[in-house]
Write a protein that holds these residues in place. Sequence first.
Motif, PDB file in Angstrom:
ATOM      1  N   LEU A 144       0.838  -1.201   0.000  1.00  0.00           N
ATOM      2  CA  LEU A 144       0.000   0.000   0.000  1.00  0.00           C
ATOM      3  C   LEU A 144       0.870   1.247   0.000  1.00  0.00           C
ATOM      4  N   GLU A 161      -2.057   6.566   1.287  1.00  0.00           N
ATOM      5  CA  GLU A 161      -3.429   6.125   1.553  1.00  0.00           C
ATOM      6  C   GLU A 161      -3.738   6.042   3.043  1.00  0.00           C
ATOM      7  N   SER A 185     -10.107   2.197  -1.202  1.00  0.00           N
ATOM      8  CA  SER A 185      -8.683   2.198  -1.527  1.00  0.00           C
ATOM      9  C   SER A 185      -8.464   1.834  -2.998  1.00  0.00           C
ATOM     10  N   SER A 189      -5.698   0.940  -4.277  1.00  0.00           N
ATOM     11  CA  SER A 189      -4.635  -0.059  -4.367  1.00  0.00           C
ATOM     12  C   SER A 189      -5.144  -1.489  -4.294  1.00  0.00           C
TER      13      SER A 189
END
Length: 143
Positions: free
Chosen positions: A14, A18, A50, A52
Amino acid sequence: MEPELILINENLALPAAELQFRFTTGGGPGGQHVNKTATRVTLLFDVAASPSLDEETRARLLDRLAGRLDRRGVLQISAQESRSQWQNREAAVARLQALLAAALVEQPERRPTRPSRRARQERLDDKRRRSTLKQARQRRWDD
């Protein structure tokens, strides 16, 4: 300069951008220091939004971490063990890594099994023994 990545497992990392951090004064002992410095860290990670995470990963995290997420799908992790804000921040990130890694481990599919013939026989024998023991305790009215 490339963004800092938080490694979760071999398939997921990640971006640190974020993660959001909130800092508040910690509770507990510590005297004057604890009352005037914001050392408690609350890490916020928006699992539901998110970019990702792929859909399969997001669904697994939302399912496995449902008890720890708020209504909007945000995971909150607090750390206040240390008097240092930086150490608490590192502890919160480490907890996030461990929590997400554990939630992403695939559980093996359970194969139903049957009790063995001997186990069934022992269970029935035990039931017979208990039955005769209880019958022996009863008063007989026909005497």
